[in-house]
Write a protein that holds these residues in place. Structure first.
Motif, PDB file in Angstrom:
ATOM      1  N   SER A  71      -8.347  62.164  37.301  1.00 35.24           N
ATOM      2  CA  SER A  71      -9.394  60.882  36.877  1.00 35.24           C
ATOM      3  C   SER A  71      -9.858  61.271  38.287  1.00 35.24           C
ATOM      4  CB  SER A  71      -7.835  60.583  36.431  1.00 35.24           C
ATOM      5  OG  SER A  71      -7.032  59.919  35.802  1.00 35.24           O
ATOM      6  N   GLY A  72      -9.722  61.588  38.913  1.00 35.07           N
ATOM      7  CA  GLY A  72     -10.467  61.674  40.695  1.00 35.07           C
ATOM      8  C   GLY A  72     -11.590  62.305  39.913  1.00 35.07           C
ATOM      9  N   ILE A  73     -11.663  63.135  39.694  1.00 34.92           N
ATOM     10  CA  ILE A  73     -12.889  64.562  38.973  1.00 34.92           C
ATOM     11  C   ILE A  73     -13.717  63.927  38.125  1.00 34.92           C
ATOM     12  CG2 ILE A  73     -13.389  66.280  37.926  1.00 34.92           C
ATOM     13  CD1 ILE A  73     -10.761  67.292  39.341  1.00 34.92           C
ATOM     14  N   ALA A  74     -13.198  63.085  37.340  1.00 36.00           N
ATOM     15  CA  ALA A  74     -13.413  62.678  35.630  1.00 36.00           C
ATOM     16  C   ALA A  74     -14.510  61.225  36.709  1.00 36.00           C
ATOM     17  CB  ALA A  74     -12.635  61.908  35.376  1.00 36.00           C
ATOM     18  N   THR A 118      -5.586  67.768  28.932  1.00 38.82           N
ATOM     19  CA  THR A 118      -5.759  66.756  27.419  1.00 38.82           C
ATOM     20  C   THR A 118      -5.944  65.263  27.814  1.00 38.82           C
ATOM     21  OG1 THR A 118      -3.409  68.011  25.887  1.00 38.82           O
ATOM     22  CG2 THR A 118      -5.221  65.938  25.304  1.00 38.82           C
ATOM     23  N   SER A 119      -5.499  64.590  29.003  1.00 35.10           N
ATOM     24  CA  SER A 119      -5.532  63.434  29.542  1.00 35.10           C
ATOM     25  C   SER A 119      -7.418  63.561  30.688  1.00 35.10           C
ATOM     26  CB  SER A 119      -4.616  62.895  29.841  1.00 35.10           C
ATOM     27  OG  SER A 119      -4.471  63.777  31.544  1.00 35.10           O
ATOM     28  N   PHE A 120      -7.463  64.771  30.964  1.00 31.55           N
ATOM     29  CA  PHE A 120      -8.425  64.470  31.629  1.00 31.55           C
ATOM     30  C   PHE A 120      -9.838  64.826  30.642  1.00 31.55           C
ATOM     31  CE2 PHE A 120     -12.017  67.618  32.997  1.00 31.55           C
ATOM     32  CZ  PHE A 120     -12.435  67.149  34.422  1.00 31.55           C
ATOM     33  N   THR A 121      -9.838  65.394  29.606  1.00 30.98           N
ATOM     34  CA  THR A 121     -10.503  65.548  28.327  1.00 30.98           C
ATOM     35  C   THR A 121     -10.835  64.133  27.993  1.00 30.98           C
ATOM     36  OG1 THR A 121     -10.068  67.999  28.414  1.00 30.98           O
ATOM     37  CG2 THR A 121     -10.720  66.776  26.333  1.00 30.98           C
ATOM     38  N   VAL A 122      -9.978  63.642  27.684  1.00 32.76           N
ATOM     39  CA  VAL A 122     -10.170  61.906  26.788  1.00 32.76           C
ATOM     40  C   VAL A 122     -11.113  61.517  27.806  1.00 32.76           C
ATOM     41  CG1 VAL A 122      -9.106  60.116  25.719  1.00 32.76           C
ATOM     42  CG2 VAL A 122      -7.967  62.243  25.384  1.00 32.76           C
ATOM     43  N   LEU A 123     -10.337  61.320  29.028  1.00 31.40           N
ATOM     44  CA  LEU A 123     -11.118  60.503  29.532  1.00 31.40           C
ATOM     45  C   LEU A 123     -12.292  60.771  29.973  1.00 31.40           C
ATOM     46  CD1 LEU A 123     -11.596  58.072  32.150  1.00 31.40           C
ATOM     47  CD2 LEU A 123     -10.295  59.874  33.634  1.00 31.40           C
ATOM     48  N   ASN A 124     -13.176  62.319  29.792  1.00 28.82           N
ATOM     49  CA  ASN A 124     -14.411  62.089  30.080  1.00 28.82           C
ATOM     50  C   ASN A 124     -15.432  62.443  29.239  1.00 28.82           C
ATOM     51  OD1 ASN A 124     -15.257  64.276  32.508  1.00 28.82           O
ATOM     52  ND2 ASN A 124     -13.288  64.449  32.256  1.00 28.82           N
ATOM     53  N   VAL A 125     -14.794  62.310  27.410  1.00 28.41           N
ATOM     54  CA  VAL A 125     -15.282  61.890  26.425  1.00 28.41           C
ATOM     55  C   VAL A 125     -15.486  60.468  26.344  1.00 28.41           C
ATOM     56  CG1 VAL A 125     -14.782  61.636  24.038  1.00 28.41           C
ATOM     57  CG2 VAL A 125     -14.202  64.011  24.824  1.00 28.41           C
ATOM     58  N   LEU A 126     -14.676  59.830  27.282  1.00 31.32           N
ATOM     59  CA  LEU A 126     -14.599  58.078  27.403  1.00 31.32           C
ATOM     60  C   LEU A 126     -16.072  57.673  27.797  1.00 31.32           C
ATOM     61  CD1 LEU A 126     -13.949  55.351  26.779  1.00 31.32           C
ATOM     62  CD2 LEU A 126     -12.291  55.206  29.006  1.00 31.32           C
ATOM     63  N   PHE A 127     -15.965  59.038  29.265  1.00 33.18           N
ATOM     64  CA  PHE A 127     -17.196  58.216  29.953  1.00 33.18           C
ATOM     65  C   PHE A 127     -18.780  59.170  29.665  1.00 33.18           C
ATOM     66  CE2 PHE A 127     -14.267  58.760  34.583  1.00 33.18           C
ATOM     67  CZ  PHE A 127     -14.118  57.254  34.393  1.00 33.18           C
ATOM     68  N   ASP A 128     -18.793  59.699  28.278  1.00 32.15           N
ATOM     69  CA  ASP A 128     -19.508  60.901  28.065  1.00 32.15           C
ATOM     70  C   ASP A 128     -20.212  59.442  26.888  1.00 32.15           C
ATOM     71  OD1 ASP A 128     -19.974  62.777  29.576  1.00 32.15           O
ATOM     72  OD2 ASP A 128     -18.586  63.883  27.544  1.00 32.15           O
TER      73      ASP A 128
END
Length: 202
Positions: A33-36, A135-145
């Motif tokens: 989450s921090g990396i995202a 998966t959770s990392f990917t979803v978080l990054n898509v949200l930020f995008d």
């Protein structure tokens, strides 16, 4: 993308409103989450929204001095109970900083005290043990995008602005005619002539 369908539309719009009006933006999280969150801070800078990642380890040792009343802090935690983030939440509430929490646990402490909750439900991770933040990392990054894309529209950010702050790298060919000219006061100005169609950004 299926996971993002669980995000409440009004909550997303409220997040955009807060982020578009914030003088400064910060983001914090641990692990994946921090990396995202570091990626998110960079996304904000790329559209000229002043932002930085605040390490949870430094947040309670003065780093939250960056934040002032009216600013926005994004806290990312899949379970919404990350102990390192709870003191940051408390500091933000004391300083009048708006908090947006990205989590899949809408009943968690980080969600309960937030001004906006962006729910990011994940059924399972990709690994056999369902334990790695994939998966959770990917979803978080898509949200930020998605937040960045919406903010581009909300703030009227233009590609000409991006050309000034990103004259090199792989996007250099998109802005081939960025010409430097001198003013009478010997100060530098930049004249941008865009030859690439805007449709390539969509």
């Amino acid at each position: 993308m299926q996971a993002l369908r669980g995000i409440d539309r009004q909550s997303f719009l409220r997040a955009i409103a807060l982020l578009s009006q914030a003088p400064r933006i910060a983001a914090s999280g641990c692990g994946h989450s921090g990396i995202a969150c570091q990626h998110f801070a960079h996304l904000m800078c790329c559209i000229e929204r002043p932002a930085r990642f605040i390490s949870p380890a430094e947040a309670t040792h003065g780093a939250t001095g960056y934040l002032q009343k009216g600013d926005v802090m994004i806290l990312a935690s899949r379970g919404g109970k990350t102990s390192e983030l709870l003191p940051i939440l408390s500091i933000c509430k004391q300083k009048g900083v708006f908090v947006i929490t990205a989590t899949e646990n809408s009943g968690s402490p980080l969600a309960h005290e937030a001004d906006v909750v962006l729910n990011t439900p994940v059924t399972r991770e990709t690994d056999h043990y369902n334990s790695q933040g994939t998966t959770s990392f990917t979803v978080l990054n898509v949200l930020f995008d998605a937040l960045q894309a919406a903010l581009i529209d909300a703030t009227g950010f233009r590609n000409e602005q991006f050309a000034v702050i990103h004259p090199g790298g792989t996007s250099e060919h998109l802005f081939p005619s960025l010409n430097r000219i001198q003013s009478k006061q010997s100060e530098s100005r930049y004249l941008l002539k865009i030859s690439a169609p805007l449709s390539i950004f969509l």
